[in-house]
Motif scaffolding. Structure first.
Motif, short mmCIF file in Angstrom:
data_model
loop_
_atom_site.label_atom_id
_atom_site.label_comp_id
_atom_site.label_asym_id
_atom_site.label_seq_id
_atom_site.Cartn_x
_atom_site.Cartn_y
_atom_site.Cartn_z
N ARG A 231 0.76 -1.38 0.23
CA ARG A 231 0.08 -0.02 -0.20
C ARG A 231 0.78 1.58 -0.36
NH1 ARG A 231 -3.99 1.24 4.66
NH2 ARG A 231 -5.67 -0.55 3.54
N GLY A 232 0.68 2.28 -0.76
CA GLY A 232 1.55 3.54 -1.20
C GLY A 232 2.53 3.29 -2.06
N HIS A 233 2.94 1.70 -2.38
CA HIS A 233 4.11 1.63 -2.57
C HIS A 233 4.78 2.91 -3.78
CE1 HIS A 233 7.78 -0.81 -3.85
NE2 HIS A 233 7.20 -0.59 -4.66
N LEU A 234 3.83 2.96 -5.09
CA LEU A 234 3.85 3.51 -6.06
C LEU A 234 4.72 5.38 -5.37
CD1 LEU A 234 4.21 3.84 -8.81
CD2 LEU A 234 2.06 4.19 -9.14
N GLN A 235 3.43 5.60 -4.78
CA GLN A 235 3.85 6.87 -4.39
C GLN A 235 5.05 6.93 -3.95
OE1 GLN A 235 0.73 8.54 -0.99
NE2 GLN A 235 1.73 10.18 -1.62
N SER A 236 5.73 6.01 -2.86
CA SER A 236 6.77 6.64 -1.70
C SER A 236 7.98 6.37 -3.31
CB SER A 236 6.86 5.52 -1.34
OG SER A 236 7.07 4.02 -1.48
N THR A 237 7.75 5.37 -4.16
CA THR A 237 8.72 5.20 -5.20
C THR A 237 8.79 6.76 -6.44
OG1 THR A 237 8.10 2.95 -5.34
CG2 THR A 237 9.38 3.94 -7.48
N CYS A 238 7.92 6.64 -5.96
CA CYS A 238 7.50 8.77 -6.77
C CYS A 238 7.81 9.69 -6.48
CB CYS A 238 6.61 8.70 -7.56
SG CYS A 238 5.24 7.72 -8.70
N TYR A 239 8.14 9.63 -4.73
CA TYR A 239 9.02 10.57 -4.24
C TYR A 239 10.50 10.38 -4.26
CZ TYR A 239 4.65 13.05 -2.42
OH TYR A 239 3.17 14.05 -1.83
N ALA A 240 11.03 8.71 -4.22
CA ALA A 240 12.38 8.74 -4.40
C ALA A 240 12.70 9.25 -5.48
CB ALA A 240 12.41 7.09 -3.73
N CYS A 241 12.21 9.04 -5.73
CA CYS A 241 12.30 9.49 -7.45
C CYS A 241 12.95 11.25 -7.63
CB CYS A 241 11.94 8.90 -8.74
SG CYS A 241 11.17 7.14 -8.90
N ARG A 242 12.13 11.92 -7.19
CA ARG A 242 11.62 13.42 -7.09
C ARG A 242 13.04 13.42 -6.48
NH1 ARG A 242 6.66 16.87 -4.23
NH2 ARG A 242 7.50 18.58 -4.65
N PHE A 243 13.38 12.86 -5.08
CA PHE A 243 14.20 13.22 -4.36
C PHE A 243 15.28 13.49 -4.70
CE2 PHE A 243 17.34 12.68 -1.14
CZ PHE A 243 17.61 13.28 0.11
N PHE A 244 15.78 12.11 -5.50
CA PHE A 244 17.09 11.99 -6.07
C PHE A 244 16.96 12.87 -7.57
CE2 PHE A 244 19.29 9.42 -9.83
CZ PHE A 244 20.08 9.34 -8.75
N GLY A 245 16.08 13.14 -8.24
CA GLY A 245 16.52 13.67 -8.88
C GLY A 245 16.67 15.62 -8.91
N TRP B 261 -15.94 6.39 -6.47
CA TRP B 261 -16.69 6.76 -5.21
C TRP B 261 -15.52 5.63 -3.75
CZ3 TRP B 261 -17.87 9.88 -1.71
CH2 TRP B 261 -18.71 9.38 -0.43
N ASN B 262 -15.27 4.34 -4.63
CA ASN B 262 -14.44 3.38 -4.72
C ASN B 262 -12.69 3.95 -4.51
OD1 ASN B 262 -16.60 1.53 -3.64
ND2 ASN B 262 -16.74 1.07 -5.44
N THR B 263 -12.97 5.01 -5.16
CA THR B 263 -11.09 5.49 -4.95
C THR B 263 -11.20 6.35 -4.03
OG1 THR B 263 -11.00 4.56 -7.26
CG2 THR B 263 -10.14 6.43 -6.96
N VAL B 264 -12.28 7.06 -3.76
CA VAL B 264 -11.98 8.56 -3.02
C VAL B 264 -12.02 7.49 -1.47
CG1 VAL B 264 -13.36 9.89 -2.04
CG2 VAL B 264 -12.94 9.53 -4.57
N CYS B 265 -12.84 6.96 -1.49
CA CYS B 265 -12.72 6.31 -0.07
C CYS B 265 -11.20 5.06 0.16
CB CYS B 265 -14.77 5.38 0.43
SG CYS B 265 -15.61 6.96 0.06
N SER B 266 -10.72 4.79 -0.51
CA SER B 266 -9.86 3.68 -0.62
C SER B 266 -9.31 4.52 -0.24
CB SER B 266 -9.31 3.42 -1.90
OG SER B 266 -8.12 2.77 -1.94
N ARG B 267 -8.37 3.63 1.42
CA ARG B 267 -6.96 4.33 2.05
C ARG B 267 -5.78 4.19 1.10
NH1 ARG B 267 -6.81 3.09 8.59
NH2 ARG B 267 -5.40 4.93 8.04
N ALA B 268 -5.87 3.67 -0.21
CA ALA B 268 -4.31 3.01 0.05
C ALA B 268 -4.45 4.88 -1.18
CB ALA B 268 -4.95 2.04 -1.17
N VAL B 269 -4.98 5.31 -1.35
CA VAL B 269 -4.53 6.80 -2.29
C VAL B 269 -4.69 7.97 -2.04
CG1 VAL B 269 -6.08 8.09 -4.38
CG2 VAL B 269 -6.41 6.13 -3.93
#
Length: 80
Positions: A1-15, A72-80
């Motif tokens: 959960r949240g793996h893609l977001q953390s990967t994006c932040y890591a790439c952004r930080f590295f850049g 609605w399911n996407t908005v209610c999802s905690r993974a987003v």
């Protein structure tokens, strides 16, 4: 959960860690015009990739109710 977001932040930080000192050196050595030209030129390297974007045709479209339910399911999802 949240793996893609953390990967994006890591790439952004590295850049940013690469771009900040590099742009400082380029600015000091060659002036602001070279930094502006570099910032304008690098995105143009992505232009050839536009031809790889293909739109799928004859795709079944979900009903409005199904689309709203999916949103609605996407908005209610905690993974987003």
């Amino acid at each position: 959960r949240g793996h893609l977001q953390s990967t994006c932040y890591a790439c952004r930080f590295f850049g940013l860690m690469i771009a900040a000192p590099l742009s400082t050196v380029i600015y000091s050595k060659y002036g602001p015009q070279s930094v502006v030209m570099l910032m304008a030129g690098l995105p143009s390297l992505i232009l050839p990739l536009i031809y790889n974007l293909k739109e799928k045709k004859d795709v079944d479209v979900a009903s409005t109710r199904e689309q709203c339910g999916e949103i609605w399911n996407t908005v209610c999802s905690r993974a987003v």
